[in-house]
Write an enzyme that holds these catalytic residues in place. Structure first.
Site, PDB file in Angstrom:
ATOM      1  CD  GLU A 551      -2.528  -1.655   2.381  1.00 41.96           C
ATOM      2  OE1 GLU A 551      -1.832  -1.473   3.396  1.00 41.96           O
ATOM      3  OE2 GLU A 551      -3.603  -2.281   2.384  1.00 41.96           O
ATOM      4  CE  LYS A 653       1.148  -1.454   5.357  1.00 40.83           C
ATOM      5  NZ  LYS A 653      -0.187  -0.814   5.269  1.00 40.83           N
ATOM      6  CD  GLN A 654       1.050  -6.654   3.058  1.00 43.09           C
ATOM      7  OE1 GLN A 654       0.965  -7.703   3.654  1.00 43.09           O
ATOM      8  NE2 GLN A 654       0.062  -5.777   3.007  1.00 43.09           N
TER       9      GLN A 654
END
Lengths: 827, 249
Positions: A551, A653-654
């Site tokens: 995100e 972010k991931q």
């Protein structure tokens, strides 16, 4: 179990008589009384099987507790439970058999008294007397099963109350100390019962048990032990008036029931229930109700105070009723509270303990060689099981039933991270989670229609109505007001609902669901994607303006994750329609159209580098290896570097692309995990609490044992060590689901595929073994992984696939041995 | 009656020190006593005390030793002391910091040109670093809340303490702030929290400029943790308002 010849001066949960003579003929009703009081009894004696019928008739045994009879000199075994003689085929050494039977009912060695040639009647009478005088059960969890929290930390008590949350899938209550501690107030909530509208929708706080009126002694403190095996919270507190012991549980057998026994220095007096702050409260004799926007929560209580040698014992039973749409009738809760009181503490404890043990029978994961990790894993599994109901619908918010943070909103977390564990261990709970989506399909259809699309557009954040409840802006940690675009743009949630549907069907083989509501979910989500893509002049299909799991970058075009899960969704729906009977909600022509769109969707894959570009233009961003600019990892890179900087850089972010290799490995190019891991791992900040567990799974698949273990350990500590500073607001349930996925999908390599269970282990050298229990198509499957041997068992025939070998496992199972390259079938 | 010791030197700084001590006294329910550590009574120091009609005495000895020994008296609940030392070579606030690092009682450090209000109304409680260190100010928060002062807390994360995780921004700040206040300001329901990320000194002074507090409160470590005092030293150097140092362990 240690055999003794005299009875220790304490309460036990089971008594085993090892007798050299046949069962005593003259028990004079003491056996029936003991069983009625919730004591489990077992007898090993010459020929008890022959005497069983006589014994049962003479004792009129009809209790819900269990009686085990084993022949000391033969194969006879008898189990009497719920007043019925149950069939048993097990033999073997009698005490081992008894130990297993008791363990399966939540009774461990510490709770079991084994007596050799003891006066049976006297022992039973003494144990019954302890129950009559309301002795508290002792606590001494088996290794790896006890979360022990010693001392009182004023700043940490709210976290501890969250860690020791007691929940039954419907109701959650905090584990704050039972005595007065203003720093950690009690709370309760009922799944799916919300208050407020739109983004302000939040879980409605319910009434709670009033804390006992004594304050913690400044130099005393409190010690709590949560027995994960039985879901029972034991507490010892030193207060200003003396010691207080308590035992509490939220009955798994009777959801919505809180049972508490406390032993204190005096009659606590005062109110039994407390209403939540700020709620619209009504009350009556023995009940309180909190009303939400449309529904509400009612709690009714019964209590009994009896004298005890060191003060008094308070037994308090609270029955909760919650309804998302209407305020429940207090009479219903009151009647249930009386019913609980009628059952009594001991029987409620026995059945609750047995219910938890039954859940663990199908869900436990055992790690040989890492005790700390073992406890962390069981802590995660415990809360996963406690957080999801197994009938009706289950609205599983980001923090489950363990706190108000994230307002109880349902994210993709539940479909993607929580559901797989339940699909593979307790399918009714996974089915209830899907039912939550099924019942909100109309809202998703309406949302899509309003946006000019077809099919179902499920919301990024969902609560009661099924319409999106994501806020449009918020202040971040720098105090800036920032727009929140996930509600508008994070559309991959649509495919995650379809993925959860397939995950459930693949693990369970539930044909009725697959043909009915499951097919409807697949069709409507596929229709959404078909209407969402745009085809360019060259015939390539694109999805513009979305947010992927990373995100930090928004909005982006052709996010590889979104495009590939959409492609998977379209193909899976087409498969389902083509396999369906006449009357399917879509025809073959539509299915062909979906395949056409799926084939045309771009995915950013570069065959030269074998790397998927995360989104169009990602490779043009500033190359940034996060470890070179961050003081440590994980780190919230958007806070460290600022939102603008991360938006313009290759910092994630991931897992985004890499989530594809985890969720839909059949949709990515074979052999592309390693190059994508090599490319994206150094660019990933792991600033999402979801990230460590996913990377543990991915690293395990790639054979990076050290990296996988490091990430897994971090994932298990996120709440235990409050690494986010927000655990007091609730446990990170998706992380916990990710922990199981890392173990099952990552290390064990378990996957349901085309009606077979694929097993492809990656056992780290640091572990001696890994054992998992799952349910596959209704069968109970046990997987034991060692460095040299792989053992599979099942109670029914199950097709498995191991290292290119197709076989069927049943009964005592199949053994595979380590071969030069992979595994070979031994038996 | 408990006492606030206004530790004054024989300079123009004595007046604001006594004035600030007078403003602090009601917070503690205390009276102010002026103390000048010197072999000979200083006229300026004595005049400052006389101007506020407070008891005053001159005590010979090493200033830090004397003040630390005074702190041992049960009725002494805090100190007010000047930011600048008359010892030209000494670093800013060296005596104040030495005192704060040696005693368990709060020390109000007063800048020489402090503009003081008629009474303390608003306190800015500043903390930097990982949350675990913020508990040090719990006492100050409780004290200020009891005195019915308006409370604003500013918590600054720098590079070293930026959170490891931040999931959904729309809830993460809310959840963190709620827990932060529950932990560290449980007795102050009206406290407002200002979360910041950046260079702690700059952000604290920026918050000070924005909030216009009458007093800034910060934690100050005992002597065994000197490395934790850098932010306080820098803030003391530049703060326009008195800084209440609260001993931490």
């Amino acid at each position: 179990m240690t055999t003794v010849t005299s009875m220790p001066d304490r309460r036990f949960e089971a008594v085993v008589f090892v007798a050299s003579e046949p069962v005593e003929a003259d028990l004079d009703g003491s056996l029936a009384a003991a069983l009625d009081a919730g004591l489990a009894v077992a007898v090993v004696a010459p020929g008890p099987g022959r005497d069983a019928a006589v014994l049962l008739r003479s004792e009129r045994v009809a209790s819900r507790s269990v009686l085990l009879l084993a022949s000391g000199d033969g194969p006879d075994r008898t189990v009497v439970e719920d007043g019925r003689v149950l069939p048993t085929t097990e033999a073997g050494e009698p005490l081992n058999w008894i130990r297993r039977e008791l363990w399966a009912r939540g009774i461990d060695r510490a709770g079991t008294l084994v007596l050799a040639d003891a006066p049976q009647r006297e022992v039973l009478v003494a144990q019954v007397e302890r129950r009559r005088t309301r002795h508290l059960p002792e606590v001494d969890p088996a290794p790896g099963w006890g979360l022990v929290l010693e001392g009182h930390d004023p700043e940490g008590e709210r976290v501890r109350a969250t860690l020791t949350t007691l929940a039954d899938g419907r109701l959650g209550i905090g584990g704050a100390t039972v005595v007065h501690d203003p720093g950690a107030p009690s709370w309760s909530m009922v799944a799916g019962v919300y208050d407020g509208d739109g983004p302000e929708t939040h879980l409605l706080p319910g009434p709670v048990a009033a804390s006992l009126p004594w304050r913690l002694h400044p130099e005393g403190g409190v010690a709590r032990t949560l027995d994960l095996r039985t879901g029972v919270l034991h507490e010892r507190a030193l207060t200003d008036v003396g010691p207080v012991r308590s035992v509490r549980f939220a009955s798994l057998r009777r959801p919505g029931s809180v049972v508490e026994r406390a032993c204190g220095p005096a009659d606590p007096e005062g109110p039994l229930l407390v209403a939540p702050d700020g709620a619209r409260v009504t009350d009556g004799v023995g009940w309180k109700a909190a009303a939400g926007t449309s529904g509400g929560i009612v709690a009714a209580v019964t209590a009994a105070v009896t004298p005890a040698p060191d003060g008094v014992v308070l037994d308090r039973m609270i029955a909760y009723e919650g309804d998302p749409e209407d305020l429940p009738d207090p009479a219903t809760a009151t009647a249930r509270a009386r019913e609980l009181a009628g059952c009594g503490f001991d029987l409620l404890l026995a059945e609750h303990r047995a219910a938890w043990a039954a859940r663990w029978e199908d869900a436990d994961v055992e790690i040989d060689g890492d005790d700390e990790l073992q406890l962390g894993v069981r802590f995660a599994l415990f809360h996963l099981m406690a957080s999801v109901a197994d009938e009706g619908e289950a609205a599983v918010g980001a923090r489950g039933l363990s706190g108000q943070a994230y307002r109880g909103h349902v994210f993709w977390d539940s479909d993607t991270f929580v559901l797989p564990f339940l699909a593979a261990t307790h399918p009714p709970a996974a089915r209830a989670m899907l039912e939550y989506r099924v019942r909100r399909l109309d809202a998703a259809l309406d949302t899509a229609r309003r946006r000019g699309r077809r099919g179902a557009r499920f919301p990024w954040e969902s609560a009661r109505t099924g319409y999106d409840v994501t806020p449009s802006s918020a202040r971040d940690r720098t105090g800036r007001l920032v727009p929140i675009r996930t509600g508008l743009l994070e559309e991959h949630v649509v495919a995650q609902v379809a993925w959860a549907t397939s995950c459930y069907v693949d693990w369970t083989g539930d044909a009725d669901f697959a043909r009915g509501p499951g097919l409807e979910l697949l069709v409507q989500t596929a229709r959404y994607w078909e209407s969402r893509v745009r085809t360019d002049a060259a015939g390539a299909a694109h999805i513009y303006g979305v947010v992927g799991p990373d995100e930090y970058h928004e909005p982006v075009d052709d996010n590889a994750f979104t495009n590939v899960v959409a492609r998977w969704n379209l193909r899976r729906a087409a498969d389902a329609v083509e396999a369906a009977d006449v009357g399917a909600p879509a025809g073959l022509d539509e299915a062909r159209a979906w395949r056409h769109v799926a084939d045309a969707l771009v995915d950013g894959y570069d065959p030269t580098t074998r790397v998927y570009e995360q989104f169009a233009g990602f490779h043009e961003l500033e190359a940034l290896f996060i470890a070179e600019v961050a003081p440590r990892l994980p780190i919230a890179a958007d806070l460290l570097l600022g939102r603008d900087r991360v938006r313009g850089a290759q910092v994630l972010k991931q897992a985004d692309v890499l989530m594809l290799h985890h969720l839909v490995p059949e949709e990515v190019v074979p052999g592309s995990l390693r190059p994508n891991l090599d490319f994206y791992e150094p660019r990933t900040a792991h600033g999402s609490s979801l990230s460590p567990a996913m990377h543990a799974a991915l690293a395990a698949r790639a054979g990076d044992h050290e990296g996988a273990l490091s990430a897994l350990r971090m994932a298990t500590r996120i709440d235990l060590d409050d690494l986010t500073g927000t655990t007091a607001g609730g446990l990170h349930l998706a992380t916990m689901g990710g922990v199981w996925q890392a173990l099952a999908f990552g290390f064990a390599g378990l996957r349901p595929r085309h009606g077979r269970l694929v097993v492809d282990p990656q056992l780290p050298p640091a572990w001696d073994g890994l054992r998992l229990r799952v349910r596959f198509h209704g069968s109970r499957v046990r997987v034991r992984i060692g460095h040299e041997e792989l053992h599979l068992e099942s109670d029914r025939p199950v097709p498995v696939h191991v290292d290119g070998i197709d076989a069927v496992v049943e009964g005592t199972g199949l053994r595979f041995g380590r071969a030069a390259e992979g595994w070979e079938l031994l038996t | 009656m408990s006492r606030i010791i206004a530790a004054v030197d024989d300079s123009a700084a004595a007046h604001p020190v006594v004035a600030a001590a007078q403003l602090l006294a009601p917070v503690f329910g205390a009276e102010v006593e002026g103390v000048h550590v010197a072999d000979v009574e200083g006229r300026t120091a004595a005049a400052a005390a006389a101007g506020f009609k407070i008891p005053f005495r001159t005590v010979p000895g090493e200033p830090l030793d004397v003040l630390v020994s005074l702190a041992a008296d049960d009725d002494v609940v805090g100190f007010a002391i000047g930011q600048r030392s008359h010892v030209a070579a000494a670093a800013t606030g060296h005596l104040a910091l030495g005192l704060a690092g040696s005693v368990d009682k709060p020390v109000l450090v007063v800048p020489p040109r402090a503009v003081l209000p008629d009474r303390f109304r608003r306190v800015l409680i500043a903390m930097a670093g990982v949350p675990g260190r913020a508990r040090e100010l719990k006492r100050a928060i409780a004290l200020a809340a009891d005195a019915d002062l308006e409370l604003v807390a500013v918590h600054v994360d720098d590079e070293s303490s930026v959170p490891s995780f931040s999931d959904q921004v729309q809830y993460e700040t809310e959840a963190y702030a709620e827990e932060f206040l529950a932990r560290y300001a449980p007795g102050a329901p009206g406290v407002r929290l200002d979360l910041r990320i950046g260079a702690p000194v700059e952000e604290i002074l920026a918050a000070c400029a924005q909030e216009h507090p009458d007093v800034l409160a910060m934690g100050w470590p005992h002597a065994d943790e000197p490395e934790r005092g850098e932010v306080v030293r820098a803030v003391l150097e530049r703060s326009p308002v008195p800084v209440l140092l609260v001993a931490t362990r």
